[in-house]
Each structure stands twice: as structure tokens, then as C-alpha cells.
Scaffold this active site. Sequence first.
Site, mmCIF file in Angstrom:
data_model
loop_
_atom_site.group_PDB
_atom_site.id
_atom_site.type_symbol
_atom_site.label_atom_id
_atom_site.label_comp_id
_atom_site.label_asym_id
_atom_site.label_seq_id
_atom_site.Cartn_x
_atom_site.Cartn_y
_atom_site.Cartn_z
ATOM 1 N N ARG A 16 0.808 -1.227 0.000
ATOM 2 C CA ARG A 16 0.000 0.000 0.000
ATOM 3 C C ARG A 16 0.845 1.283 0.000
ATOM 4 O O ARG A 16 0.331 2.370 -0.229
ATOM 5 C CB ARG A 16 -0.958 -0.006 1.194
ATOM 6 C CG ARG A 16 -2.185 -0.881 0.924
ATOM 7 C CD ARG A 16 -3.111 -0.908 2.115
ATOM 8 N NE ARG A 16 -2.635 -1.797 3.155
ATOM 9 C CZ ARG A 16 -3.098 -1.796 4.414
ATOM 10 N NH1 ARG A 16 -4.028 -0.928 4.774
ATOM 11 N NH2 ARG A 16 -2.624 -2.644 5.304
ATOM 12 N N LYS A 23 8.883 -0.642 2.910
ATOM 13 C CA LYS A 23 8.013 0.080 3.843
ATOM 14 C C LYS A 23 8.749 0.529 5.107
ATOM 15 O O LYS A 23 8.638 1.697 5.500
ATOM 16 C CB LYS A 23 6.816 -0.796 4.232
ATOM 17 C CG LYS A 23 5.941 -0.150 5.303
ATOM 18 C CD LYS A 23 4.612 -0.827 5.477
ATOM 19 C CE LYS A 23 4.676 -1.950 6.476
ATOM 20 N NZ LYS A 23 3.324 -2.415 6.859
ATOM 21 N N GLN A 76 13.532 -14.602 5.762
ATOM 22 C CA GLN A 76 12.288 -15.310 5.511
ATOM 23 C C GLN A 76 11.981 -15.125 4.022
ATOM 24 O O GLN A 76 11.563 -14.053 3.604
ATOM 25 C CB GLN A 76 11.157 -14.720 6.372
ATOM 26 C CG GLN A 76 9.848 -15.473 6.247
ATOM 27 C CD GLN A 76 8.677 -14.722 6.868
ATOM 28 O OE1 GLN A 76 8.666 -13.492 6.937
ATOM 29 N NE2 GLN A 76 7.676 -15.461 7.312
ATOM 30 N N GLU A 161 -7.942 -13.319 14.981
ATOM 31 C CA GLU A 161 -7.695 -12.387 13.877
ATOM 32 C C GLU A 161 -9.009 -11.927 13.250
ATOM 33 O O GLU A 161 -9.997 -12.662 13.261
ATOM 34 C CB GLU A 161 -6.817 -13.053 12.818
ATOM 35 C CG GLU A 161 -5.404 -13.362 13.308
ATOM 36 C CD GLU A 161 -4.671 -12.123 13.806
ATOM 37 O OE1 GLU A 161 -4.524 -11.170 13.027
ATOM 38 O OE2 GLU A 161 -4.261 -12.102 14.982
ATOM 39 N N ASN A 176 -4.507 -6.672 19.732
ATOM 40 C CA ASN A 176 -3.114 -7.104 19.859
ATOM 41 C C ASN A 176 -2.224 -6.128 19.101
ATOM 42 O O ASN A 176 -2.404 -5.914 17.902
ATOM 43 C CB ASN A 176 -2.989 -8.517 19.264
ATOM 44 C CG ASN A 176 -1.542 -8.952 19.087
ATOM 45 O OD1 ASN A 176 -0.665 -8.554 19.848
ATOM 46 N ND2 ASN A 176 -1.306 -9.795 18.085
ATOM 47 N N ASN A 234 0.853 1.758 7.149
ATOM 48 C CA ASN A 234 0.733 0.880 5.980
ATOM 49 C C ASN A 234 0.699 1.645 4.669
ATOM 50 O O ASN A 234 1.001 1.100 3.626
ATOM 51 C CB ASN A 234 -0.533 0.026 6.090
ATOM 52 C CG ASN A 234 -0.471 -0.906 7.274
ATOM 53 O OD1 ASN A 234 0.474 -1.679 7.410
ATOM 54 N ND2 ASN A 234 -1.438 -0.807 8.161
ATOM 55 N N ARG A 339 25.681 26.018 2.281
ATOM 56 C CA ARG A 339 25.887 24.642 1.841
ATOM 57 C C ARG A 339 26.979 23.980 2.667
ATOM 58 O O ARG A 339 27.665 24.629 3.451
ATOM 59 C CB ARG A 339 26.202 24.652 0.340
ATOM 60 C CG ARG A 339 24.980 25.092 -0.491
ATOM 61 C CD ARG A 339 25.343 25.432 -1.912
ATOM 62 N NE ARG A 339 26.118 24.373 -2.537
ATOM 63 C CZ ARG A 339 26.864 24.530 -3.631
ATOM 64 N NH1 ARG A 339 26.930 25.729 -4.213
ATOM 65 N NH2 ARG A 339 27.531 23.536 -4.132
ATOM 66 N N TYR A 393 35.425 27.991 -9.895
ATOM 67 C CA TYR A 393 35.412 26.883 -10.860
ATOM 68 C C TYR A 393 35.840 27.395 -12.215
ATOM 69 O O TYR A 393 35.234 28.319 -12.766
ATOM 70 C CB TYR A 393 33.985 26.322 -10.916
ATOM 71 C CG TYR A 393 33.806 25.096 -11.758
ATOM 72 C CD1 TYR A 393 34.654 23.998 -11.618
ATOM 73 C CD2 TYR A 393 32.775 25.026 -12.700
ATOM 74 C CE1 TYR A 393 34.472 22.858 -12.396
ATOM 75 C CE2 TYR A 393 32.588 23.887 -13.465
ATOM 76 C CZ TYR A 393 33.440 22.810 -13.313
ATOM 77 O OH TYR A 393 33.260 21.687 -14.076
ATOM 78 N N SER A 411 32.455 46.562 -3.675
ATOM 79 C CA SER A 411 31.250 45.933 -4.220
ATOM 80 C C SER A 411 31.504 45.397 -5.631
ATOM 81 O O SER A 411 32.395 45.873 -6.333
ATOM 82 C CB SER A 411 30.119 46.964 -4.302
ATOM 83 O OG SER A 411 29.763 47.341 -2.997
HETATM 84 C C1 UD1 Z 1 -0.717 -8.898 13.054
HETATM 85 C C2 UD1 Z 1 -1.273 -9.775 14.185
HETATM 86 C C3 UD1 Z 1 -2.519 -9.113 14.767
HETATM 87 C C4 UD1 Z 1 -2.172 -7.731 15.248
HETATM 88 C C5 UD1 Z 1 -1.544 -6.906 14.151
HETATM 89 C C6 UD1 Z 1 -1.007 -5.612 14.703
HETATM 90 C C7 UD1 Z 1 -0.794 -12.110 13.630
HETATM 91 C C8 UD1 Z 1 -1.307 -13.344 13.057
HETATM 92 N N1 UD1 Z 1 -1.611 -11.072 13.643
HETATM 93 O O1 UD1 Z 1 -1.694 -8.874 12.040
HETATM 94 O O2 UD1 Z 1 -3.032 -9.878 15.837
HETATM 95 O O3 UD1 Z 1 -3.332 -7.074 15.738
HETATM 96 O O4 UD1 Z 1 -0.417 -7.607 13.560
HETATM 97 O O5 UD1 Z 1 -0.542 -4.801 13.665
HETATM 98 O O6 UD1 Z 1 0.345 -12.054 14.086
HETATM 99 N N2 UD1 Z 1 5.675 -10.187 8.914
HETATM 100 C C9 UD1 Z 1 6.786 -10.869 8.541
HETATM 101 N N3 UD1 Z 1 6.635 -12.067 7.909
HETATM 102 C C10 UD1 Z 1 5.417 -12.588 7.653
HETATM 103 C C11 UD1 Z 1 4.275 -11.864 8.039
HETATM 104 C C12 UD1 Z 1 4.436 -10.660 8.679
HETATM 105 O O7 UD1 Z 1 7.920 -10.421 8.758
HETATM 106 O O8 UD1 Z 1 5.368 -13.676 7.086
HETATM 107 C C13 UD1 Z 1 5.834 -8.895 9.599
HETATM 108 C C14 UD1 Z 1 5.327 -7.753 8.755
HETATM 109 O O9 UD1 Z 1 6.384 -7.166 8.017
HETATM 110 C C15 UD1 Z 1 4.794 -6.787 9.780
HETATM 111 C C16 UD1 Z 1 4.360 -7.679 10.925
HETATM 112 O O10 UD1 Z 1 5.048 -8.895 10.753
HETATM 113 O O11 UD1 Z 1 5.777 -5.920 10.278
HETATM 114 C C17 UD1 Z 1 2.854 -7.910 10.957
HETATM 115 O O12 UD1 Z 1 2.450 -8.534 9.794
HETATM 116 P P1 UD1 Z 1 1.037 -8.263 9.125
HETATM 117 O O13 UD1 Z 1 0.897 -9.144 7.984
HETATM 118 O O14 UD1 Z 1 0.857 -6.803 8.923
HETATM 119 O O15 UD1 Z 1 0.064 -8.760 10.292
HETATM 120 P P2 UD1 Z 1 -1.440 -8.358 10.529
HETATM 121 O O16 UD1 Z 1 -2.291 -9.154 9.648
HETATM 122 O O17 UD1 Z 1 -1.586 -6.906 10.495
HETATM 123 CA CA CA Z 2 -0.401 -5.006 9.807
#
Ligand code: UD1
Ligand code: CA
Length: 500
Positions: A16, A23, A76, A161, A176, A234, A339, A393, A411
Amino acid sequence: MTELSVVVLAAGGGTRMKSKTAKVLHRVGGRSMVGHVLAAVRTLEPARVVTVVGHQREQVAPHVQELMPEAVLAVQEEQLGTAHAVRMAADALGLGQQPGGTVLVAYGDTPLLRGESLQAFLADHRASGRAVSILSGVVGDPFGYGRIVRGAEGVVEAIVEEKDATAEQRAIREINSGILAFEAAFLADALGRIGNDNAKGEYYLTDTVALARAAGLPVGAHVIDDVTEIEGANDRAQLAALGALLNARVVGRWMREGVTVVDPATTWIDVDVELAPDVTVLPGTQLLGATVVGEDAVIGPDTTLRDCEVGAGAHVVRTHAELAVVGESADVGPFSYLRPGTRLGAGGKIGGFVETKNAVIGDGAKVPHLSYVGDAEIGEGANIGAGTIFANYDGVAKHRTTVGRHAKTGSNNTFVAPVTIGDGASTGGGTVVRGEVPPGALAVSSGPLRVIEDWAPRKRAGTAQAAAAQAAGGGPAGEREASHNDSSRVGDSAPGGGES
Ligand code: UD1
Ligand code: CA
């Protein structure tokens, strides 16, 4: 106290943002989002920090390594969920055999998170003896977040979730944050048991809560006061909103420390800026990077300083400056452009429409008007005349100019570098200096003034110019009468015409 390991999740994409920049590398308050999180994490003095990178990791990994060289990077490849991400960090966390201590999980996109809040959360987790603690928050609109489901007597049962929640659960406003603390031994065991049988088909780290409950282990949530601290950005609108909140926090802190900020709404101060008491910041001012401002200095209005050092009592008005040093009680502006490599001495002046670069300007020295000073050294007490160009220069290479102590240059001079003007030397108006002017000498390069009498009446006869000249007594007497019928001559202008 048990050993602390921290995992920062930063592998996810930032669709997004619609950006070629990852990001977590987008910036607010002078730092990347992940930079803010790492700074908060550092205050916990963890034994180890593991950052999980994936999407755009060719950008994210070097950035994290620069900010925190001791951090370990775990990769990952595919983003299969938050539990999967933590699993990628398991080896680096030492979750393999006989894991001990505490593991804290944070996200890389929550720039407002404060170290103090993490410390309080961690202290609560440790004192409670829980297997899992959740940093939760109560929000107005919980859409998209995992909801904290509490049972009888408020005991935390699970995190559900958005996509997996019932209508009743969706009404829960305690969410959370994503920041979780675990006993390492429990986490090591739980990671192996989390599946992906859910609405998103992802491995949810939040499933650890229900697993702990099923095993009869204690679980709890620590509610944060200021929910903006756990908000992620986001898209760019959210980024700007968080940036404004962060700025309000920083500006508020400096006001409490004794800085006058006339208009907090138009004042932007990066998190690493340092301001002394009784500094005054006028509207429309941006203090960026590692800028430091001394006591009683006045900055603004409409001034941008990046990585600058401003001495006590200096005034910097309507100026753009980068990597510049302004001495104590010096004056800069209005409309000055400093500068990198500009160093103005104590009590010195860089005035209106003056541009400087790689220029050391001594104590009390002045460049007051309309000049360019590049690759130069100007001695103390020297004065540079209006409209002077340091021509540094030659089209191929840059050359330096040195102006001695207490030299006074005229001047509209041009110094065709390399130039040396000695201590106490002078130059006349309109002089072009090439080479050297010895100490105490006067250099004049423009020729004597040539005056050709009655040029306008003879060469521009019949024009308003000629009429004006003749009305003022210029031109042969006989020709003066001839201009009587010329309605545009000076004598015809209405009384009061000089008021404009
Ligand atoms: C997650 C939480 C949710 C919480 C929310 C807060 C889970 C399942 N859900 O949801 O409970 O309210 O965050 O913002 O944990 N990321 C990785 N690898 C992945 C997936 C995610 O590194 O495979 C990182 C993302 O870059 C991000 C963070 O984990 O910084 C959260 O991932 P995102 O997919 O945004 O989770 P949400 O669905 O928002
Ligand atoms: Ca998120």
C-alpha cells in the site's frame, strides 16, 4: 534477571506504500520506521537482536546492519505469517536446545513505539511469570487487528484475527499490538505446533496464546496507555499522520525543556536534534538530522537547518542550511543558502541572498549582501562588498580563495580563484582579482570613468531620455526648446508623482 532476546519482524511487503523503497525504510522524524523500533529496542539492553528480513531485503538488511551492527539478520524467503517469521529466527535466537530467558517480538513499522513502554511491558511480563504476555491497546476502531478475547474474570483466552472472528468478537476493542513477550522454552515448543488452518492460510504467532492456555500456562495482556505507540504505517497517509504525532511529541518535549516554539503546528524537529534552553524557534522552521542549537539562539521564521551547529545567541532568519556551522552571536539571513562546509565565526554575518559552500568565514567577518562564496577562507574582521562572486570553478577544477584578516573588498568584485588577498588589503568597486593582492595594498582593475557629454540629446534625440536630459540642463541650449511639445517630458508629470 533472565537473558533477553528481541526479534524484529520486517520481512513483509508494503504494497500500500506503492513505493520502490521498502516500507520499514520510509522515514518520519529523521529516522526510518525500523530505525525508531531499533532505538526503542536498544533501551532494553538485549543480549541479542534478530531482525527478520525478506521482502526488499537488499535494502532492509544493509540499513539494519548500519544502525545496529550487532543485530543478526534472519531471512524469511516467503512471507507465510508471523509465526513462520519467528521460526526463521529460531536458530539465531538459540531456540534449538535448552532455550532459556525471554523473547520479545516487535514489528519494524511502529515508529512511535517508545523504549519506556517496552521496558514497562517487559518488567510486567517478567514479574508475572507468564508464558506469553501481549502488549494490547484499546482502540476506537479495531478493524483489521487481532482481538483480545477474555473469559470469565477477564482472563485472556486467545487472540482472534479479524478474518477468523465472529461478529461478537469483532466488537471487542482491545487489540493485539503484535508486540509479544515469551518464555523462550514455551515459544520454542509452541512454534513447532502452530499450523496454518485459518482464514488467511498463514502461521499465526497469535496462536501461541490459545496453545499456552490449553497447556494450563499463564497468559496475560499489558494495556498500553497511548495506542498511537503501537500503530503501524501501511500507507503514506498513515505515515504522515504518525509523523505529525511524533513531531508533536518532540516539539512538546523541547517546550518542556525551556525552548520557545511560537507555532508548534508549523515547526518540525527531528528526534536527534539538540536544543539548549531559551532557544526561540519561529514559525515555519524545520530543524533536521543532527542539528544542535545553543542557548538564546533565534531560528526562523521559515528556516531549514539540516545537520547544522548554531552557536549561542546566533540569529538565523529565513535560511536554508546543510552541514554548516554558525558561530556564537553570528547573524545569518534573511534569504541565505549555506551549503556543506560553511563555518561562520563568532559575531560574523552572512546576509541576504548570499550562498556559501566550503567557506570558513572568520570571527566578526561579514558577507552582508548578494554574494557567492565558494571554496574560501575569509579572515577575522574582513568585510566582503555587496555582489561579490568567488569564482571557484574554471570549468575543469575548483580553486580556493583566501581573504586576509580585516581586508575590505569593494562591491561587485569577482575573485577568479586561486586568489589571495592579504591581511588588511582593499579592493575597489568592480574589481576583478586574479592572483595575489599583498597585505595592505589596494587593488583596482576597472579603468578610469569615461564621460561623453551630451550623448543622449545627440544620439537619442526626440526620446523621453533626451527630454529628461535636456530638462536637467544637458545638451546645447537651442535644442532645449524643441522638446516643448513632448508630453512625456519630466516637467509635465503631475504634482505628487514622486509618492510611489
Ligand atoms: C498482526 C497480528 C494481529 C495484530 C496486528 C497488529 C498475527 C497473526 N496477527 O496482524 O493480531 O493485531 O499484527 O498490527 O500475528 N511479517 C513478517 N513475515 C510474515 C508476516 C508478517 O515479517 O510472514 C511482519 C510484517 O512485516 C509486519 C508484521 O510482521 O511488520 C505484521 O504482519 P502483518 O501481515 O501486517 O500482520 P497483521 O495481519 O496486520
Ligand atoms: Ca499489519
